[in-house]
Design a protein around this motif. Structure first.
Motif, PDB file in Angstrom:
ATOM      1  N   ILE A 356       0.836  -1.205   0.000  1.00 24.40           N
ATOM      2  CA  ILE A 356       0.000   0.000   0.000  1.00 24.40           C
ATOM      3  C   ILE A 356       0.870   1.255   0.000  1.00 24.40           C
ATOM      4  CG2 ILE A 356      -1.585   1.357   1.421  1.00 24.40           C
ATOM      5  CD1 ILE A 356      -2.963  -1.270   2.166  1.00 24.40           C
ATOM      6  N   LEU A 357       1.934   1.257   0.808  1.00 26.36           N
ATOM      7  CA  LEU A 357       2.832   2.408   0.835  1.00 26.36           C
ATOM      8  C   LEU A 357       3.534   2.595  -0.515  1.00 26.36           C
ATOM      9  CD1 LEU A 357       4.434   2.046   4.386  1.00 26.36           C
ATOM     10  CD2 LEU A 357       2.769   3.763   3.630  1.00 26.36           C
ATOM     11  N   THR A 358       3.860   1.481  -1.160  1.00 19.19           N
ATOM     12  CA  THR A 358       4.513   1.556  -2.473  1.00 19.19           C
ATOM     13  C   THR A 358       3.576   2.166  -3.514  1.00 19.19           C
ATOM     14  OG1 THR A 358       5.894  -0.371  -1.987  1.00 19.19           O
ATOM     15  CG2 THR A 358       5.593   0.205  -4.309  1.00 19.19           C
ATOM     16  N   HIS A 359       2.309   1.773  -3.484  1.00 11.64           N
ATOM     17  CA  HIS A 359       1.364   2.231  -4.504  1.00 11.64           C
ATOM     18  C   HIS A 359       0.806   3.626  -4.221  1.00 11.64           C
ATOM     19  CE1 HIS A 359       1.334  -1.944  -5.933  1.00 11.64           C
ATOM     20  NE2 HIS A 359       0.753  -1.478  -7.031  1.00 11.64           N
ATOM     21  N   PHE A 360       0.578   3.926  -2.938  1.00 13.12           N
ATOM     22  CA  PHE A 360      -0.189   5.132  -2.614  1.00 13.12           C
ATOM     23  C   PHE A 360       0.517   6.107  -1.683  1.00 13.12           C
ATOM     24  CE2 PHE A 360      -3.245   1.540  -3.020  1.00 13.12           C
ATOM     25  CZ  PHE A 360      -3.724   1.859  -4.280  1.00 13.12           C
ATOM     26  N   GLY A 361       1.612   5.708  -1.076  1.00 11.59           N
ATOM     27  CA  GLY A 361       2.265   6.583  -0.121  1.00 11.59           C
ATOM     28  C   GLY A 361       1.437   6.725   1.144  1.00 11.59           C
ATOM     29  N   THR A 362       1.489   7.883   1.775  1.00 13.73           N
ATOM     30  CA  THR A 362       0.791   8.083   3.052  1.00 13.73           C
ATOM     31  C   THR A 362      -0.426   8.993   2.926  1.00 13.73           C
ATOM     32  OG1 THR A 362       2.292   9.920   3.558  1.00 13.73           O
ATOM     33  CG2 THR A 362       2.892   7.735   4.399  1.00 13.73           C
ATOM     34  N   THR A 363      -0.783   9.388   1.703  1.00 12.00           N
ATOM     35  CA  THR A 363      -1.976  10.226   1.496  1.00 12.00           C
ATOM     36  C   THR A 363      -2.864   9.565   0.454  1.00 12.00           C
ATOM     37  OG1 THR A 363      -0.963  11.533  -0.269  1.00 12.00           O
ATOM     38  CG2 THR A 363      -0.671  12.320   1.994  1.00 12.00           C
ATOM     39  N   PRO A 364      -4.173   9.831   0.512  1.00  8.93           N
ATOM     40  CA  PRO A 364      -5.096   9.183  -0.417  1.00  8.93           C
ATOM     41  C   PRO A 364      -5.247   9.924  -1.743  1.00  8.93           C
ATOM     42  CG  PRO A 364      -6.344  10.445   1.177  1.00  8.93           C
ATOM     43  CD  PRO A 364      -4.891  10.603   1.545  1.00  8.93           C
ATOM     44  N   SER A 365      -4.390  10.887  -2.018  1.00  3.77           N
ATOM     45  CA  SER A 365      -4.577  11.716  -3.211  1.00  3.77           C
ATOM     46  C   SER A 365      -4.493  10.917  -4.500  1.00  3.77           C
ATOM     47  CB  SER A 365      -3.543  12.846  -3.225  1.00  3.77           C
ATOM     48  OG  SER A 365      -2.227  12.313  -3.194  1.00  3.77           O
ATOM     49  N   THR A 366      -3.751   9.804  -4.485  1.00  6.72           N
ATOM     50  CA  THR A 366      -3.600   8.996  -5.694  1.00  6.72           C
ATOM     51  C   THR A 366      -4.601   7.851  -5.770  1.00  6.72           C
ATOM     52  OG1 THR A 366      -1.927   7.634  -4.585  1.00  6.72           O
ATOM     53  CG2 THR A 366      -1.142   9.507  -5.875  1.00  6.72           C
ATOM     54  N   LEU A 367      -5.495   7.775  -4.790  1.00  4.98           N
ATOM     55  CA  LEU A 367      -6.472   6.688  -4.774  1.00  4.98           C
ATOM     56  C   LEU A 367      -7.546   6.910  -5.823  1.00  4.98           C
ATOM     57  CD1 LEU A 367      -7.133   5.934  -0.990  1.00  4.98           C
ATOM     58  CD2 LEU A 367      -6.241   4.351  -2.684  1.00  4.98           C
ATOM     59  N   SER A 368      -7.898   5.830  -6.528  1.00  2.34           N
ATOM     60  CA  SER A 368      -9.006   5.827  -7.475  1.00  2.34           C
ATOM     61  C   SER A 368      -9.363   4.376  -7.745  1.00  2.34           C
ATOM     62  CB  SER A 368      -8.616   6.515  -8.786  1.00  2.34           C
ATOM     63  OG  SER A 368      -7.615   5.776  -9.457  1.00  2.34           O
ATOM     64  N   PHE A 369     -10.476   4.139  -8.432  1.00  3.93           N
ATOM     65  CA  PHE A 369     -10.830   2.767  -8.771  1.00  3.93           C
ATOM     66  C   PHE A 369      -9.738   2.123  -9.617  1.00  3.93           C
ATOM     67  CE2 PHE A 369     -15.149   3.964  -7.588  1.00  3.93           C
ATOM     68  CZ  PHE A 369     -15.581   2.810  -6.952  1.00  3.93           C
ATOM     69  N   GLU A 370      -9.173   2.912 -10.528  1.00  5.01           N
ATOM     70  CA  GLU A 370      -8.161   2.380 -11.427  1.00  5.01           C
ATOM     71  C   GLU A 370      -6.874   2.044 -10.681  1.00  5.01           C
ATOM     72  OE1 GLU A 370     -10.165   4.951 -12.058  1.00  5.01           O
ATOM     73  OE2 GLU A 370     -11.356   3.785 -13.495  1.00  5.01           O
ATOM     74  N   SER A 371      -6.439   2.954  -9.792  1.00  2.03           N
ATOM     75  CA  SER A 371      -5.190   2.692  -9.069  1.00  2.03           C
ATOM     76  C   SER A 371      -5.352   1.549  -8.066  1.00  2.03           C
ATOM     77  CB  SER A 371      -4.710   3.960  -8.355  1.00  2.03           C
ATOM     78  OG  SER A 371      -5.643   4.372  -7.361  1.00  2.03           O
ATOM     79  N   LEU A 372      -6.539   1.403  -7.508  1.00  2.00           N
ATOM     80  CA  LEU A 372      -6.773   0.303  -6.572  1.00  2.00           C
ATOM     81  C   LEU A 372      -6.645  -1.051  -7.260  1.00  2.00           C
ATOM     82  CD1 LEU A 372      -9.744   1.667  -4.434  1.00  2.00           C
ATOM     83  CD2 LEU A 372      -7.495   1.010  -3.582  1.00  2.00           C
ATOM     84  N   LYS A 373      -7.009  -1.105  -8.539  1.00  2.00           N
ATOM     85  CA  LYS A 373      -6.894  -2.361  -9.285  1.00  2.00           C
ATOM     86  C   LYS A 373      -5.443  -2.821  -9.389  1.00  2.00           C
ATOM     87  CE  LYS A 373     -10.942  -1.920 -12.305  1.00  2.00           C
ATOM     88  NZ  LYS A 373     -11.382  -1.748 -13.725  1.00  2.00           N
ATOM     89  N   GLN A 374      -4.525  -1.859  -9.389  1.00  2.00           N
ATOM     90  CA  GLN A 374      -3.106  -2.199  -9.525  1.00  2.00           C
ATOM     91  C   GLN A 374      -2.527  -2.768  -8.234  1.00  2.00           C
ATOM     92  OE1 GLN A 374      -1.959  -2.002 -12.625  1.00  2.00           O
ATOM     93  NE2 GLN A 374      -4.002  -1.201 -13.116  1.00  2.00           N
ATOM     94  N   CYS A 375      -3.202  -2.542  -7.128  1.00  2.00           N
ATOM     95  CA  CYS A 375      -2.726  -3.052  -5.833  1.00  2.00           C
ATOM     96  C   CYS A 375      -3.275  -4.462  -5.636  1.00  2.00           C
ATOM     97  CB  CYS A 375      -3.176  -2.116  -4.704  1.00  2.00           C
ATOM     98  SG  CYS A 375      -2.321  -2.392  -3.144  1.00  2.00           S
ATOM     99  N   LYS A 376      -2.634  -5.417  -6.290  1.00  2.00           N
ATOM    100  CA  LYS A 376      -3.186  -6.777  -6.361  1.00  2.00           C
ATOM    101  C   LYS A 376      -3.212  -7.471  -5.004  1.00  2.00           C
ATOM    102  CE  LYS A 376      -2.106  -7.601 -11.216  1.00  2.00           C
ATOM    103  NZ  LYS A 376      -1.407  -8.474 -12.190  1.00  2.00           N
ATOM    104  N   TYR A 377      -2.205  -7.261  -4.184  1.00  2.00           N
ATOM    105  CA  TYR A 377      -2.176  -7.965  -2.900  1.00  2.00           C
ATOM    106  C   TYR A 377      -3.316  -7.514  -1.998  1.00  2.00           C
ATOM    107  CZ  TYR A 377      -0.220 -10.565   0.996  1.00  2.00           C
ATOM    108  OH  TYR A 377      -0.034 -11.468   2.011  1.00  2.00           O
ATOM    109  N   LEU A 378      -3.683  -6.245  -2.075  1.00  2.00           N
ATOM    110  CA  LEU A 378      -4.853  -5.768  -1.336  1.00  2.00           C
ATOM    111  C   LEU A 378      -6.098  -6.496  -1.808  1.00  2.00           C
ATOM    112  CD1 LEU A 378      -6.376  -3.817   0.559  1.00  2.00           C
ATOM    113  CD2 LEU A 378      -6.380  -2.144  -1.320  1.00  2.00           C
ATOM    114  N   ARG A 379      -6.222  -6.672  -3.125  1.00  2.00           N
ATOM    115  CA  ARG A 379      -7.362  -7.414  -3.683  1.00  2.00           C
ATOM    116  C   ARG A 379      -7.373  -8.850  -3.182  1.00  2.00           C
ATOM    117  NH1 ARG A 379     -11.906  -5.792  -5.115  1.00  2.00           N
ATOM    118  NH2 ARG A 379     -12.499  -7.429  -3.686  1.00  2.00           N
ATOM    119  N   TYR A 380      -6.186  -9.464  -3.114  1.00  2.00           N
ATOM    120  CA  TYR A 380      -6.099 -10.843  -2.622  1.00  2.00           C
ATOM    121  C   TYR A 380      -6.568 -10.945  -1.169  1.00  2.00           C
ATOM    122  CZ  TYR A 380      -3.067 -11.568  -6.717  1.00  2.00           C
ATOM    123  OH  TYR A 380      -2.544 -11.627  -7.980  1.00  2.00           O
TER     124      TYR A 380
END
Length: 453
Positions: A356-380
């Motif tokens: 999560i830190l690698t994909h999004f850092g410490t703020t939710p500014s980069t969060l979106s449906f599309e970016s969440l799809k890239q975080c596969k381990y979270l999906r798992y």
């Protein structure tokens, strides 16, 4: 015969007749079903009998077990043991006053919910749930359900629900509550239910109830709603388990909980109607209307959009309560189970946090449906949690006509060397009109036939 002797015989006869009925009625029900199956043995696809589990007398022992394990909060493991006792995916179980069909077979569940959807309805659900949920999408069926679905479906587009700033604000409030505990034990599940009611009311109704910060003074029963909603839902579950006898579960306290929940939602409905009236009275110019619509798309309010479909306060309240139930309970339950499992498996927690830190850092500014799809381990992690602890672990339907499940019935060919033949059955299962079919994704998601031992 003297009058006293007559009354003595009458007093004795009543309990004896009742006791006889407790045994004879289930015998009649059982033999009638077996005869119906036998009469259809000449069909091209002759049905078979699923394994039957008896609960004598009258299904009462099973009902007592359900109440006992529900109180211990271990009902689903108990239900799973019932399936394992027969080593089959579809069983026939004597419950209070009737015989139900229970299945964890994915082919049968697909038939109930999709292929043969029109053969089933909700059974006694509307009557059992009506005191709290009224005529909403979770209680209506047929034309009423279709109308509710048509009215609600447009409100849930991807663009409308991506309001991450609002969610972040409430999560920060949750964190501040945890930090204020000064190292004491914290019940995360209780806080997650407060978090999701706060976020859900803001998204759905336009204004948060603010349970994490003491309650919104504008909303009637803001401080009492959480307890009333939880208690009323628990009581609804008790009513539903009573099956055709659901009306026996009805107390003054239950009605008061329902009144609190309805009054709470009525406050939001009234605010939404007043906002709609204000907009109509203002008579903005078309250009200003377009600007307002753009602002509304950025800050979407479900109830305001629903007011455009209907201005009936009861319809608005019932639908709002139904959607609030889904918006609060599903997310809070999932969060609770995720954190429970992360506490048990620290390696998973460490890996998930790093990703999560690698994909999004410490703020939710980069969060979106599309970016969440890239975080596969979270999906798992989410998917595996939902597999082991599904939000709706079991559900039921009632047959509105004579129909069949595609498999689960046993016949001579079920005794082959193929282990799946016995487990899934080789024959269809005849379902008489009025039969209750229970299905459990909890059992399915833990079935060794699909997931290994």
């Amino acid at each position: 015969m003297s009058l006293s002797t007559f009354f003595t015989y009458t007093t004795l006869a009543g309990p004896l007749i009742l006791a006889a009925l407790f045994f004879l009625v289930p015998v009649y029900q059982d033999l009638k079903y077996r005869f119906q199956v036998w009469c259809r043995k000449s069909n091209a696809q002759a049905p078979g009998l699923p394994p039957t589990i008896y609960s004598i007398p009258f299904g009462i022992p099973f009902f007592i077990d359900v109440l006992r394990y529900s109180k211990k909060q271990t009902l689903m493991p108990f239900i799973q043991k019932i399936w394992h006792s027969k080593q089959t995916a579809t069983i026939r179980l004597q419950t209070i006053g009737e015989f139900d069909i229970l299945t964890s077979d994915p082919e049968n569940i697909k038939a109930i919910l999709a292929v043969d959807f029109k053969d089933y309805n909700f059974g006694h659900r509307h009557g059992a749930f009506e005191p709290l949920l009224g005529d909403g999408i979770f209680t209506l069926e047929g034309a009423g359900w279709k109308h509710s679905r048509a009215m609600l479906r447009p409100q849930f587009t991807r663009q409308m629900i991506a309001q991450l700033d609002s969610i972040e604000r409430h999560v920060l409030q949750l964190i501040s509550v945890i930090q204020a505990s000064s190292g004491e034990n914290v019940d995360l599940q209780a806080l997650f239910f407060k978090l999701t009611i706060d976020t859900a009311t803001e998204f759905l109704f336009g204004e948060s109830v603010q349970t994490l910060s003491g309650g919104n003074p504008k909303i009637t029963y803001a401080r009492n709603f959480d307890l009333a909603f939880n208690s009323a839902q628990a009581f609804l579950a008790r009513r539903f388990r009573l099956n055709i006898f659901y009306k026996l579960a009805d107390t003054q306290q239950f009605r008061e909980w329902c009144t609190t929940c309805k009054s709470f939602t009525d406050s939001y409905v009234q605010l939404a109607l007043e906002r709609a009236d204000q907009k109509q009275e203002n008579g903005e110019k078309e250009k200003e209307k377009e600007k307002e619509r753009e602002r509304e798309r950025e800050s979407y309010v479900f109830l305001d959009e629903l007011v455009k479909e209907t201005r009936d306060p009861q319809v608005l309240r019932d639908q709002a309560l139904n959607i609030l139930l889904a918006g609060r309970d599903s997310t809070a339950s999932l969060l609770s189970w995720i954190f429970y499992n992360l506490a048990i498996y620290p390696a998973v927690f460490t890996k998930l946090r790093a990703e999560i830190l690698t994909h999004f850092g410490t703020t939710p500014s980069t969060l979106s449906f599309e970016s969440l799809k890239q975080c596969k381990y979270l999906r798992y992690v989410i998917d595996e949690t939902l597999r082991l602890y599904p939000i709706v672990p079991a559900n039921a339907r009632a047959a509105v006509r004579d129909t069949y499940l595609p498999r689960g019935g046993l016949g001579p060919d079920s005794e082959s060397s193929d282990p799946d033949a016995r487990y899934f059955g080789t024959r269809p299962v005849f379902i008489p009109k009025g039969t209750i079919l229970g299905y459990s994704v909890y059992v399915l998601h833990r079935d060794p036939h699909f997931w290994g031992g």
